[in-house]
Design a protein around this motif. Structure first.
Motif, PDB file in Angstrom:
ATOM      1  N   HIS A  48       0.886  -1.023   0.046  1.00 59.33           N
ATOM      2  CA  HIS A  48       0.014   0.060   0.048  1.00 59.33           C
ATOM      3  C   HIS A  48       0.726   1.239   0.066  1.00 59.33           C
ATOM      4  O   HIS A  48       0.567   2.217  -0.525  1.00 59.33           O
ATOM      5  CB  HIS A  48      -1.042   0.079   1.042  1.00 59.33           C
ATOM      6  CG  HIS A  48      -1.960   1.075   1.292  1.00 59.33           C
ATOM      7  ND1 HIS A  48      -1.562   2.292   1.890  1.00 59.33           N
ATOM      8  CD2 HIS A  48      -2.935   1.272   0.613  1.00 59.33           C
ATOM      9  CE1 HIS A  48      -2.531   3.208   1.644  1.00 59.33           C
ATOM     10  NE2 HIS A  48      -3.469   2.511   0.940  1.00 59.33           N
ATOM     11  N   TRP A  51       1.431   2.442  -3.538  1.00 58.57           N
ATOM     12  CA  TRP A  51       0.338   2.949  -3.943  1.00 58.57           C
ATOM     13  C   TRP A  51       0.138   4.402  -3.387  1.00 58.57           C
ATOM     14  O   TRP A  51      -0.170   5.282  -4.233  1.00 58.57           O
ATOM     15  CB  TRP A  51      -0.989   2.349  -3.836  1.00 58.57           C
ATOM     16  CG  TRP A  51      -2.258   2.809  -4.477  1.00 58.57           C
ATOM     17  CD1 TRP A  51      -2.845   2.626  -5.389  1.00 58.57           C
ATOM     18  CD2 TRP A  51      -2.918   3.821  -3.684  1.00 58.57           C
ATOM     19  NE1 TRP A  51      -3.607   3.426  -5.672  1.00 58.57           N
ATOM     20  CE2 TRP A  51      -4.098   3.946  -4.503  1.00 58.57           C
ATOM     21  CE3 TRP A  51      -2.983   4.150  -2.497  1.00 58.57           C
ATOM     22  CZ2 TRP A  51      -5.072   5.159  -4.137  1.00 58.57           C
ATOM     23  CZ3 TRP A  51      -4.040   5.391  -2.152  1.00 58.57           C
ATOM     24  CH2 TRP A  51      -5.050   5.651  -2.996  1.00 58.57           C
ATOM     25  N   PHE A 363      -2.295  -2.409  -8.422  1.00 59.43           N
ATOM     26  CA  PHE A 363      -2.608  -1.499  -7.614  1.00 59.43           C
ATOM     27  C   PHE A 363      -4.356  -1.267  -7.382  1.00 59.43           C
ATOM     28  O   PHE A 363      -4.659  -1.224  -6.457  1.00 59.43           O
ATOM     29  CB  PHE A 363      -2.159  -0.137  -8.366  1.00 59.43           C
ATOM     30  CG  PHE A 363      -0.706   0.134  -7.803  1.00 59.43           C
ATOM     31  CD1 PHE A 363      -0.134  -0.384  -6.736  1.00 59.43           C
ATOM     32  CD2 PHE A 363      -0.112   1.247  -8.588  1.00 59.43           C
ATOM     33  CE1 PHE A 363       1.248   0.040  -6.375  1.00 59.43           C
ATOM     34  CE2 PHE A 363       1.186   1.453  -8.168  1.00 59.43           C
ATOM     35  CZ  PHE A 363       1.804   1.127  -7.060  1.00 59.43           C
ATOM     36  N   LYS A 367      -6.165  -1.091  -3.821  1.00 59.19           N
ATOM     37  CA  LYS A 367      -7.098   0.005  -3.423  1.00 59.19           C
ATOM     38  C   LYS A 367      -8.560  -0.446  -3.495  1.00 59.19           C
ATOM     39  O   LYS A 367      -9.242   0.160  -2.401  1.00 59.19           O
ATOM     40  CB  LYS A 367      -6.971   0.975  -4.504  1.00 59.19           C
ATOM     41  CG  LYS A 367      -7.848   2.200  -4.163  1.00 59.19           C
ATOM     42  CD  LYS A 367      -7.549   2.860  -3.146  1.00 59.19           C
ATOM     43  CE  LYS A 367      -8.307   4.122  -2.867  1.00 59.19           C
ATOM     44  NZ  LYS A 367      -7.926   4.654  -1.259  1.00 59.19           N
TER      45      LYS A 367
END
Length: 378
Positions: A48, A51, A363, A367
């Motif tokens: 994460h 990202w 990604f 998310k």
């Protein structure tokens, strides 16, 4: 044909600017300089934090220079070493490390911390010891995220930021020990110092949070409450050791009040694995008066956390941890050993495996909450 001493052309996922999808490009990776190691990356987890730096710069994350190759949770094989490198040889299986361990500085010599600062300022800005990167694309320097850049088929790292692991290690699994799993697991064991028979709450049930749940279970906690707004994660949390789960969105009052009531006074240890200052305060306030400990694990750089001082004066401890408190070079091989000896889970974190050219899909899965960890094969 040997590639030692030569520039290697390979593929990498390049971030040309923040807020835009990654682009698969041919890049040139220069040979390692003194005290550097060039690694052929074979697998990398998608964290994460990768990202967040791409899409949340300015929202709790400091800006990094671009163009940039992200990725910091990789594993691979040493291709060549630079002058002065004595502890690695071509063919060694290794995990590159975003947190170094030089073994010589004051912090490395102290048992109180794992925060070695060797080349820290440089790697935070995407360059190595000489102030430059080893990766370039279209004649332009490409910065290395945290000095690692595991979203490239080859990368170069300082010899203090890499550790050798056993030859039979499955790189597509142990790569997760480069960040997320080690961080959450160590947060419970090293920072939280979770005790047998204790109660714990883990806020955020992504990969880091699930690893924290696992750490709490290994430490002997008898009650482990998982907290997340995505109920799809609850079954997996129980697989890792959660005894019960709670969804804050299902309650009309603050989640800390719910946890305190559930536990007749609060948990012994709370671990915040989200990176939200609002959740950090909730985690602190969910701990028991007199001896409760709250460990901040989730990453944010620029936001300020609000704390009611009385909560601390009444005996609670608030602390943070980085990479789970592990001294990286010496600890990661031991964690690999624990996995190989079936003393800790890794396979269960991997929900998707994708090729490099689908890195943006990874990604998206992250998310949307549809993945725990996607491993990208390079």
């Amino acid at each position: 044909m040997s590639t030692e001493g030569q520039v290697i052309r390979c593929q990498a996922a390049v971030a040309w600017e923040p807020g835009k999808p990654l682009s698969i490009e041919e890049v040139d990776v220069a040979p390692p300089k003194a005290h550097e190691v060039r690694i052929k990356i074979t697998a990398t987890g998608v964290c994460h934090t990768d990202w967040a730096y791409l899409y949340e710069t300015g929202q709790g994350m400091r800006a990094r220079p671009y163009p940039l190759v992200l990725g910091h949770e990789g594993a691979g094989v040493v291709e060549s070493v630079g002058p002065g490198v004595t502890t690695f040889s071509p063919g060694d299986k290794v995990i590159p490390l975003f947190l170094p361990q030089c073994g010589q500085c004051e912090r490395c010599r102290s048992p109180k911390t794992n925060l070695c600062m060797k080349h820290w300022a440089n790697t935070q800005m995407g360059v190595l010891a000489d102030g430059t990167s080893r990766i370039s694309c279209k004649g332009q320097q490409v910065y290395q995220f945290l000095g690692v850049s595991s979203f490239s088929q080859y990368t170069v790292v300082p010899d203090t930021s890499v550790t050798k692991i056993r030859d039979d290690s499955p790189l597509d699994k142990v790569c997760l020990l480069g960040c997320g799993v080690s961080t959450g697991y160590g947060a419970a064991l090293n920072a939280g110092k979770v005790e047998p028979g204790s109660s714990c709450a883990v806020f955020g049930l992504g990969a880091v949070g699930l690893a924290a749940v696992m750490g709490c279970q290994v430490a002997g906690a008898t009650r482990i409450i998982g907290v997340d707004i995505n109920p799809d994660k609850f079954e997996k949390a129980k697989e890792f050791g959660a005894t019960e789960c709670v969804n804050p969105s299902e309650h009309s009052r603050p989640i800390q009040e719910v946890v305190v009531e559930m536990t007749a006074g609060g948990v012994d240890c709370a671990l915040e694995c989200v990176g939200s200052v609002t959740v950090m305060r909730a985690a602190l306030e969910s701990t028991r008066e007199a001896w409760g400990t709250c460990v901040i694990v989730g990453w944010t750089e620029t936001e300020e956390m609000s704390v009611i001082v009385h909560k601390l004066l009444m005996g609670r401890t608030l602390k943070g941890t980085y990479f789970g408190g592990w001294k990286s070079v010496e600890s990661v091989p031991k964690l690999v050993e624990d996995y190989m000896n079936k003393k800790m889970k890794l396979d269960e974190f991997v929900t998707h495996t994708l090729p490099l050219d689908q890195i943006n899909v990874a990604f998206d899965l992250l998310k949307s909450g549809k993945s725990i960890r996607t491993v990208v094969s390079l």
